[in-house]
Design a protein around this motif. Structure first.
Motif, PDB file in Angstrom:
ATOM      1  N   GLN A  62     -12.890 -12.237  14.239  1.00  0.00           N
ATOM      2  CA  GLN A  62     -14.299 -12.431  14.887  1.00  0.00           C
ATOM      3  C   GLN A  62     -15.612 -11.721  14.445  1.00  0.00           C
ATOM      4  O   GLN A  62     -16.542 -11.716  14.857  1.00  0.00           O
ATOM      5  N   ILE A  63     -15.182 -11.227  13.145  1.00  0.00           N
ATOM      6  CA  ILE A  63     -16.529 -10.436  12.364  1.00  0.00           C
ATOM      7  C   ILE A  63     -16.909 -11.401  11.412  1.00  0.00           C
ATOM      8  O   ILE A  63     -15.901 -11.922  10.339  1.00  0.00           O
ATOM      9  N   SER A  84     -13.057  -1.753  18.553  1.00  0.00           N
ATOM     10  CA  SER A  84     -13.266  -1.763  17.138  1.00  0.00           C
ATOM     11  C   SER A  84     -13.999  -0.365  16.335  1.00  0.00           C
ATOM     12  O   SER A  84     -14.666   0.382  17.356  1.00  0.00           O
ATOM     13  N   THR A  85     -13.651   0.007  15.306  1.00  0.00           N
ATOM     14  CA  THR A  85     -14.225   1.202  14.698  1.00  0.00           C
ATOM     15  C   THR A  85     -15.357   0.988  13.764  1.00  0.00           C
ATOM     16  O   THR A  85     -15.367  -0.301  13.083  1.00  0.00           O
ATOM     17  N   GLY A 106     -22.030  -2.004  21.053  1.00  0.00           N
ATOM     18  CA  GLY A 106     -21.654  -3.128  21.823  1.00  0.00           C
ATOM     19  C   GLY A 106     -21.774  -2.857  23.352  1.00  0.00           C
ATOM     20  O   GLY A 106     -20.766  -3.454  24.396  1.00  0.00           O
ATOM     21  N   TYR A 107     -22.636  -1.926  23.880  1.00  0.00           N
ATOM     22  CA  TYR A 107     -22.950  -1.637  25.358  1.00  0.00           C
ATOM     23  C   TYR A 107     -23.983  -2.412  25.713  1.00  0.00           C
ATOM     24  O   TYR A 107     -24.932  -2.666  24.901  1.00  0.00           O
ATOM     25  N   LEU A 131     -16.653   7.637  22.408  1.00  0.00           N
ATOM     26  CA  LEU A 131     -17.175   6.966  21.146  1.00  0.00           C
ATOM     27  C   LEU A 131     -16.338   7.491  19.878  1.00  0.00           C
ATOM     28  O   LEU A 131     -16.631   7.198  18.761  1.00  0.00           O
ATOM     29  N   TYR A 132     -15.193   7.869  20.281  1.00  0.00           N
ATOM     30  CA  TYR A 132     -14.476   8.427  18.992  1.00  0.00           C
ATOM     31  C   TYR A 132     -12.858   7.780  19.209  1.00  0.00           C
ATOM     32  O   TYR A 132     -12.363   7.721  20.536  1.00  0.00           O
ATOM     33  N   PRO A 133     -12.240   7.724  18.159  1.00  0.00           N
ATOM     34  CA  PRO A 133     -10.658   6.778  18.285  1.00  0.00           C
ATOM     35  C   PRO A 133      -9.812   7.549  18.776  1.00  0.00           C
ATOM     36  O   PRO A 133      -8.794   7.093  19.362  1.00  0.00           O
TER      37      PRO A 133
END
Length: 860
Positions: free
Chosen positions: A47-48, A230-231, A180-181, A194-196
């Motif tokens: 989707q990118i 996603s990152t 994406g907010y 905000l971090y994986p």
């Protein structure tokens, strides 16, 4: 003896250089195909949007490379539209089959919308994560393509947020778009979001603390996580708000560095991706030099029926049907290439087995400065494009209808289930409400209205006040209900009810009696002018469009007002007199209000008397056709005749059309009577021809309700077969309002009528709401200027300017113009001077019976 052997290291180096040069050349050629294609080409994954050519970026208003890395949803009008498109394309792509759609609406960067033809294929079906190739072609019918692209927003890739006690308390639009907010969804989230991983977050804190704790800025590159999981790689810079007190919070500036991380990998994979694009494309792609096909993709070989590699170095001339077609195509190509332009053309091409197909070719040189060098060509089979598009549209409409029906069934079942589990007191309350309220709109019904009206009359007597009863009927609602279905009609009634409640005062009562009849009770007034103000607010509230199911519907009210105690002392009298005033409002042109007058009772009685007589008039052969000539202004000779309906009631009384046409339009009798008019006009024309008279076209009016009747097209076709008349001798006149009411459905009906050979014209042009875009699309041949613009033509400069503008517009669209209501030689001379072709009016003749009309016809 010494033996000299070749230097093995040097030979290997030469071979390696040759391979690298060959790979570099192939990469350049494929990149040229990708970059210079005249259609948009896009490679997406997960989707990118991974990569696209310059044409794709240009179509969507992005700079080269700016679309890469964006989510695919950004080019759609809304997330719902994007999800619906995904559901439509997924079955084909998941099965390894190409996906194609004739038209899909997309959104440019600047928010404007346009239509594209879409074709797609999975890069590698066996590996689901291989990505998808998309080819988009702009099919918007506008004359000019938007060429300007908005400047890149300053710091669009930068995001700024503020944290305090490790909680996100504020951020800018750049952060919302990057992560994406929406505007508020990220507020209050912990920084850890905000971090994986927790480990990554703890590590960052350990590295940043020594700097931030003493008021110094901190900078690093780190992997971060978006809202969807996603990152991205980001450059992170942190500043404390107050170096003297670090606890007051921290400002973080984030820049997306993902592309820099991916640059090296993208360079290595460029050759593989470009090759995948070529092999997976649903268009034939070929590289041509000196009139020969150097190489092409698999789709090109499939289109022409050749085995893999068999088309390489084959003369392009072999693909054309004959030498003339080849030479013509070659001349056009040379002309466009020398002018630095893309060559786009359509030709009939020949396959290997000798069969032919129609193709759309698009080519351009690799280097515009060298028109005679290599060129890249895209070939698409367009033989069955229209049939496929129509089939897809029909299937989609049928599916949507089934979904709506199933949704309605589920909703009904759920309502029934809820009704079975509620307590008895709730059931009793609902039954009580149903007894006094309309089930569709929730408004008070006739019983509750009668009770409130009784109470209001008692209050009016006690406080020496008046009250008003407004009877509201929606103009031409039955036409919408019959043509678009009861579900649409019910939805429209709900919207009308909502607007009525907003328009009236809090103390007023809005009730629905049934169908499209509403009543508004206005108590406690002193003067009738107060009721007039409420009526004007109601008319204004209903004046705006009603957007329903992708359509913009228009509805207007006719309002009758009776005043207590002036116009009646009980419920029955007030309701009856308000109803009579409403009918007078309809007779006065609709979309207005009228106060009750005693004379209206006589008018209402006349209305019901005429309606009763009309129901048997067709069977009793009481209708007659009259004819009014339409003259050629240049020669002053007969050009055509308009067919007009007359009613000789009881065989003696001639009732004028303005008395009975609104009645049959309202009760639906216009459909069978209109069909009778068309059939009688055709029979009369054939009779005149059998008597040795030269035929002239007959113009027949189609009312809005008749035009939207589902059986109209089939009825016309049967009449043509039955009478044997030449369709060119029939012309249908349709008002602007009827044409504009239903959009694509109108266009489809006009297309069927036009395909029969019947000419179409727009009646009363300038009195409705016109759209030049629709006027250009409709297959009309003539417009008729309404008599309102002709009446004062000699005295009014404004009317002369309007008429001149309509004639100039018609001339530019290659439409004929007829002026209605021409009564003087001065009007005739002005119309002739402005270039009007035809005229109709009392200057030439009043409408006459067929025996008189035949005297105007020339003989063989």
């Amino acid at each position: 003896m010494t033996v000299l052997l070749p230097n093995a290291t040097e030979a290997q180096r030469d071979q390696r250089d040759q391979r690298e040069e060959q790979l570099r050349r192939m990469l350049l050629e494929q990149k040229a195909i990708f970059d210079n294609a005249s259609v948009g080409i896009l490679f997406s994954k997960s989707q990118i949007m991974m990569s696209c050519n310059a044409r794709m970026a240009e179509m969507f208003g992005y700079a080269p490379g700016e679309m890469e890395g964006l989510h695919s949803a950004v080019v759609f009008q809304s997330p719902e539209t994007y999800e619906a498109f995904g559901r439509e394309a997924s079955p084909s792509l998941s099965a390894g089959a190409p996906f194609e759609k004739a038209a899909q609406q997309f959104k440019r960067k600047d928010g404007s919308l346009f239509w594209c033809r879409v074709r797609a294929n999975a890069v590698d079906f066996e590996h689901r994560g291989g990505g998808t190739i998309w080819i988009l072609e702009d099919v918007t019918h506008s004359r000019q393509t938007q060429m300007e692209v908005e400047a890149i927003m300053t710091n669009a890739s930068m995001s700024i947020l503020f944290t305090k006690n490790r909680i996100i308390t504020r951020y800018n639009r750049g952060f919302a778009e990057m992560f994406g907010y929406d505007e508020r969804a990220g507020l209050g989230l912990p920084g850890r979001a905000l971090y994986p991983s927790q480990e990554a977050y703890d590590k960052l804190g350990a590295e940043a603390y020594p700097f931030l704790s003493i008021g110094k800025p901190f900078q690093t590159e780190i992997e971060m996580r978006r809202a969807d999981g996603s990152t991205l790689w980001a450059q992170l810079i942190g500043y404390v708000v107050n170096p003297d007190d670090p606890t007051q919070g921290t400002i973080w500036v984030i820049e997306d560095r993902t592309e820099q991380k991916r640059a090296e990998e993208a360079l290595r994979n460029a050759l593989l991706e470009n090759q995948a694009i070529l092999d997976s494309a649903v268009l034939g792609i070929s590289v041509v030099e000196n009139g020969r096909n150097l190489r092409c993709n698999r789709k090109m070989e499939e289109l022409f029926g050749y085995a893999p590699g068999e088309m390489n170095h084959l003369s392009v001339q072999a693909f054309y049907a004959d030498m003339n077609a080849w030479e013509h195509a070659r001349a056009e190509t040379v002309r466009d290439f020398r002018a630095g332009q893309v060559n786009v053309s359509e030709y009939e091409l020949v396959r290997k087995d000798g069969s032919t197909f129609w193709a759309r070719l698009s080519g351009r040189p690799f280097d515009l400065a060298q028109a005679g060098g290599r060129s890249v060509w895209l070939v698409d089979d367009i033989t069955a494009r229209r049939e496929a598009a129509e089939a897809v549209a029909r299937a989609r409409d049928e599916l949507e209808l089934r979904v709506q029906e199933r949704t309605a069934e589920l909703a009904g079942a759920n309502a029934q289930l809820q009704g079975e589990i509620v307590e008895r007191r709730q059931a009793e309350a609902r039954v009580h409400h149903m007894a006094y309220h309309d089930s569709l709109t929730g408004l008070p019904n006739r019983a509750l209205l009668s009770d409130r009206l009784d109470r209001s009359m008692l209050a009016a007597q006690r406080f020496d006040r008046k009250l008003a009863v407004m009877f509201i009927d929606l103009d031409r609602f039955k036409t919408i209900n019959d043509s678009l279905g009861h579900m649409t009609g019910d939805q429209l009634l709900k919207e009308v009810a909502t607007r009525l409640c907003r328009a009236v005062r809090a103390s007023d009562t809005v009730a629905r009696l049934g169908g499209d009849e509403f009543v508004v009770l206005v108590p406690g007034i002193r003067l009738p002018d107060e009721a007039a103000q409420v009526a004007e607010k109601i008319i204004e509230a209903l004046s705006d469009d009603f957007p329903l199911e992708g359509r913009k519907l228009h509805i207007t009210p006719s309002i009758g007002i009776s005043i207590y105690p002036d116009d009646g002392g009980d419920v029955e009298a007030l309701m009856r007199n308000a109803d009579g005033a409403m009918y007078h409002a309809k007779a006065s042109g609709r979309n207005n209000y009228q106060f009750f007058k005693e004379s209206m009772n006589q008018t209402a009685a006349r209305h019901f008397e005429l309606e009763s007589s009309l129901r048997g008039a067709l069977a009793a052969n009481e209708f007659e056709l009259y004819f009014q000539p339409i003259m050629d202004i240049g020669t002053r000779r007969l050009h055509a005749m308009e067919v007009l309906l007359r009613w000789r009631r009881g065989g003696n009384e001639l009732v004028t059309p303005d008395q009975f046409i609104p009645i049959i339009e309202e009760n639906g009798m216009i459909v069978p009577i209109g069909e009778w008019v068309i059939r009688q006009a055709c029979r009369q024309s054939m009779l005149w021809q059998s008597q040795g008279m030269l035929p002239v076209p007959l113009a027949v009016n189609l009312s809005p309700r008749q035009f939207m009747h589902r059986g109209l097209v089939e009825s016309i076709r049967c009449i043509l077969d039955e009478t044997g008349i030449d369709p060119a001798l029939i012309e249908f006149e349709i008002t602007e309002t009827a044409l504009m009411q239903h959009g694509e459905q109108t266009l489809e009906i006009l297309g069927h009528i036009n395909a029969m050979g019947i000419r179409l014209s727009i009646d009363d042009f300038g009195t409705g709401y016109s759209s030049l875009a629709y006027l250009k699309r409709f297959p009309v041949k003539k417009i008729k200027i309404d008599r309102a613009f002709i009446k004062d033509l000699e005295q009014s400069a404004e009317d002369r300017a309007i008429v001149a503008a309509i004639i100039a517009l018609s001339d530019s669209l290659q439409l004929s113009v007829v002026a209605e209501g021409v009564e003087t030689e001065g009007q005739y001379a002005l119309l002739q001077r402005h270039g009007c072709q035809f005229a109709q009016g009392y200057l030439f003749s009043q409408p006459v019976p067929h025996m008189t009309a035949q005297l105007l016809l020339p003989r063989c």
